[in-house]
Design an enzyme around this catalytic site. Structure first.
Site, PDB file in Angstrom:
ATOM      1  N   LYS A  76       0.831  -1.203   0.000  1.00 52.91           N
ATOM      2  CA  LYS A  76       0.000   0.000   0.000  1.00 52.91           C
ATOM      3  C   LYS A  76       0.869   1.258   0.000  1.00 52.91           C
ATOM      4  CE  LYS A  76      -3.422   2.867   0.275  1.00 52.91           C
ATOM      5  NZ  LYS A  76      -4.436   2.865   1.322  1.00 52.91           N
ATOM      6  N   LYS A 130      -0.050  11.698   5.996  1.00 47.58           N
ATOM      7  CA  LYS A 130       0.250  10.590   6.913  1.00 47.58           C
ATOM      8  C   LYS A 130       0.894   9.430   6.173  1.00 47.58           C
ATOM      9  CE  LYS A 130      -2.660   7.506   7.604  1.00 47.58           C
ATOM     10  NZ  LYS A 130      -2.981   6.118   7.164  1.00 47.58           N
TER      11      LYS A 130
END
Length: 308
Positions: free
Chosen positions: A192, A260
């Site tokens: 990811k 993030k």
């Protein structure tokens, strides 16, 4: 541990005449009912599962109850309700996942030894490996955004043991389409972050290209249309490029969450010895957008605002 027996309990009954309800008879916990989580929980409910939810704020949990799901009063209560079954978590930050699962008043206080936790969020790789040493865990971050969650067409990148992946697979098949088991715990999160490295830098490239065209006196909408027929074609140029042209930055995926992820991928790159100047520049751009410009609540296509 009798993994064959555990897996058998969580595989759908292929002899059932109602294959529109592949999770009928399953009890599944769901924690985190944001834009992605509420869609995933709804799909599991519609697939026949008895879904028990918990959410920090009331409104999303009440909406789930209105659809026929049940709400647990606390995280330990949810764990006890689910027993040896699966609990899905769809949360945004690594420290939040840590607290929800292992903190005081967390899932761990009622967690059955055979329960499986499926983490659909994007969280830190070292932390994921540590958690998987403590409980049955599958890291299963997704790509496809809110559109993919609503359509149940998410790409799912899974890490964990083969036995745990097989237990999670019936759930994955309800909420996603492109499902890949990438290896042991943490492999899903690594994949990811690779995805997000491409996404974060491509958003920046598209923003620069369209703004350069605009400053040159060429209609950026026409530039986008022309590029969609060439080698630069991408979903980011298609979807986010359209938002940039229209300057429509209502959040689907918020810029603060993209930041993030860029921080996580930067930490991973440092830990494995990858020296990437473009990643360092990408981090600086997202930090600037969120903290210097104060645009963290815009959609991540709002990075375009840096070039206005």
């Amino acid at each position: 541990m009798d993994w064959e027996g555990v897996c058998h309990r969580w595989l759908p009954d292929v002899s059932s005449p109602d294959m529109s309800k592949p999770l009928k008879g399953h009890k599944i916990g769901f924690v985190g009912l944001g834009n992605m989580g509420r869609a995933n929980a709804r799909h599991l409910h519609e697939a026949g599962a008895e879904v028990v939810v918990w959410n920090r704020s009331d409104a999303p949990a009440e909406a789930a109850v209105a659809l026929g799901m049940r709400r647990a009063a606390s995280l330990p209560e949810l764990s006890r309700e689910i027993g040896p079954g699966a609990i899905c978590i769809n949360l945004t930050m690594t420290d939040v996942v840590e607290n929800v699962v292992f903190g005081p008043g967390g899932l761990i206080e009622g967690l059955h030894k055979d329960s499986l936790i499926i983490d659909f969020g994007t969280t830190g790789v070292p932390e994921t490996k540590k958690w998987a040493d403590r409980v049955n865990w599958v890291d299963a971050p997704v790509s496809g955004g809110q559109v993919g969650a609503e359509a149940a067409t998410l790409t799912i990148m899974a890490g964990g043991s083969e036995a745990n992946f097989q237990r999670a697979l019936p759930i994955f098949q309800v909420v996603g389409k492109n499902i890949t088991h990438l290896g042991l715990s943490g492999a899903g999160q690594v994949t990811k972050l690779a995805n997000q490295l491409i996404v974060a830098q491509t958003i920046d490239a598209v923003a620069q290209a369209l703004r350069m065209a605009e400053l040159s006196g060429v209609d950026p909408a026409l530039v986008r249309k022309a590029l969609l027929g060439g080698f630069a074609e991408s979903r980011i140029l298609d979807l986010h490029g359209d938002r940039m042209v229209r300057r429509e930055f209502a959040p689907g995926g918020r810029a603060t969450l993209q930041l993030k992820d860029v921080r996580l991928m930067s930490q991973l790159a440092d830990s494995v010895g990858l020296d990437s100047p473009t990643l360092k520049n990408s981090l600086a751009q997202w930090e600037k957008l969120v903290h210097e410009k104060g645009f963290g609540d815009l959609d991540h296509s709002g990075l375009f605002r840096l070039y206005e």
